[in-house]
Write a protein that holds these residues in place. Structure first.
Motif, short mmCIF file in Angstrom:
data_model
loop_
_atom_site.label_atom_id
_atom_site.label_comp_id
_atom_site.label_asym_id
_atom_site.label_seq_id
_atom_site.Cartn_x
_atom_site.Cartn_y
_atom_site.Cartn_z
N GLY A 35 -22.63 90.73 -22.44
CA GLY A 35 -21.31 91.11 -21.96
C GLY A 35 -20.16 90.39 -22.64
O GLY A 35 -19.09 90.97 -22.83
N CYS A 39 -17.23 92.41 -24.62
CA CYS A 39 -15.79 92.30 -24.39
C CYS A 39 -15.04 92.05 -25.70
O CYS A 39 -14.00 92.65 -25.96
CB CYS A 39 -15.49 91.19 -23.38
SG CYS A 39 -15.98 91.59 -21.69
N GLU A 40 -15.60 91.17 -26.54
CA GLU A 40 -14.97 90.88 -27.84
C GLU A 40 -14.94 92.13 -28.72
O GLU A 40 -13.92 92.45 -29.33
CB GLU A 40 -15.74 89.78 -28.56
CG GLU A 40 -15.62 88.41 -27.92
CD GLU A 40 -16.58 87.38 -28.51
OE1 GLU A 40 -17.17 87.64 -29.58
OE2 GLU A 40 -16.75 86.31 -27.89
N ALA A 43 -12.41 94.82 -27.56
CA ALA A 43 -11.03 94.49 -27.93
C ALA A 43 -10.78 94.67 -29.43
O ALA A 43 -9.71 95.12 -29.84
CB ALA A 43 -10.71 93.06 -27.50
N ALA A 64 -18.33 91.76 -17.17
CA ALA A 64 -17.74 92.30 -18.40
C ALA A 64 -16.82 93.48 -18.06
O ALA A 64 -15.72 93.60 -18.60
CB ALA A 64 -18.84 92.72 -19.37
N THR A 65 -17.27 94.34 -17.15
CA THR A 65 -16.44 95.47 -16.73
C THR A 65 -15.14 94.98 -16.08
O THR A 65 -14.05 95.47 -16.39
CB THR A 65 -17.22 96.38 -15.75
OG1 THR A 65 -18.34 96.93 -16.44
CG2 THR A 65 -16.34 97.50 -15.20
N ARG A 67 -13.60 92.18 -16.59
CA ARG A 67 -12.74 91.62 -17.64
C ARG A 67 -12.06 92.72 -18.45
O ARG A 67 -10.86 92.63 -18.75
CB ARG A 67 -13.56 90.72 -18.58
CG ARG A 67 -14.01 89.44 -17.93
CD ARG A 67 -14.83 88.60 -18.89
NE ARG A 67 -15.41 87.43 -18.23
CZ ARG A 67 -16.12 86.52 -18.84
NH1 ARG A 67 -16.38 86.62 -20.14
NH2 ARG A 67 -16.61 85.50 -18.16
N LEU A 68 -12.84 93.74 -18.83
CA LEU A 68 -12.28 94.82 -19.65
C LEU A 68 -11.22 95.61 -18.88
O LEU A 68 -10.18 95.97 -19.44
CB LEU A 68 -13.39 95.75 -20.13
CG LEU A 68 -14.34 95.13 -21.16
CD1 LEU A 68 -15.59 95.98 -21.32
CD2 LEU A 68 -13.64 94.95 -22.50
N SER A 71 -7.82 93.72 -18.49
CA SER A 71 -7.05 93.47 -19.72
C SER A 71 -6.20 94.69 -20.07
O SER A 71 -6.70 95.82 -20.11
CB SER A 71 -8.01 93.18 -20.88
OG SER A 71 -7.31 93.23 -22.11
N THR A 74 -7.67 96.79 -23.01
CA THR A 74 -8.91 97.56 -22.93
C THR A 74 -9.08 98.36 -21.63
O THR A 74 -10.06 99.09 -21.50
CB THR A 74 -10.13 96.62 -23.08
OG1 THR A 74 -10.06 95.58 -22.10
CG2 THR A 74 -10.18 96.01 -24.48
N ARG A 75 -8.17 98.26 -20.71
CA ARG A 75 -8.36 98.92 -19.40
C ARG A 75 -8.46 100.44 -19.50
O ARG A 75 -9.02 101.08 -18.63
CB ARG A 75 -7.27 98.51 -18.42
CG ARG A 75 -5.91 99.10 -18.69
CD ARG A 75 -4.91 98.79 -17.58
NE ARG A 75 -5.16 97.46 -17.06
CZ ARG A 75 -4.23 96.62 -16.66
NH1 ARG A 75 -2.96 96.99 -16.71
NH2 ARG A 75 -4.52 95.43 -16.21
#
Length: 127
Positions: A35, A39-40, A43, A64-65, A67-68, A71, A74-75
């Protein structure tokens, strides 16, 4: 070309899905094995859709979901949760976490393609 990020730690699952997508035109598949890397890569690569295993090392798919989706960068990327643990309430929990769709493993490829088309159509409709 539809760019897909597949966040998955099982090499067999990655191999099977990669082979399926290679038979089709119009898809580019990138893979992240946990995850945090997912995420990296999301982005950096800005994929059109993310296929997210929920049971991952380092940072699991749930986190991870979150976080994405939290943001700004990335949302907007649709996330389809993929899990072998299809318990009662799993779909609802995944959607509540921020996933846009949910599917089970082993992956039924035609069904997954329909879900990819659905989330991409919904994304286009939100613009």
């Amino acid at each position: 070309m539809t760019k897909i990020l597949y966040v998955e730690d099982n090499d067999d699952n990655v191999y099977m899905l990669r082979m399926q997508f290679e038979l089709l035109d119009g898809f580019e598949l990138s893979v992240a094995e946990d995850g945090a890397i997912g995420c990296e890569k999301a982005a950096a690569e800005m994929p059109d859709v993310i296929l997210m295993d929920l049971d991952l090392p380092v940072v699991d798919g749930w986190e991870a979901t979150r976080r994405l989706k939290s943001s700004q960068a990335t949302r907007h990327i649709p996330i389809i949760a993929l899990t072998a643990h299809a318990m009662s309430g799993s779909r609802e929990k995944a959607l509540a976490t921020g996933c846009d769709e949910f599917d089970t493993k082993p992956v039924e490829f035609d069904r997954l393609l329909k879900k990819i088309a659905l989330v991409l159509a919904n994304k286009a409709g939100r613009r």
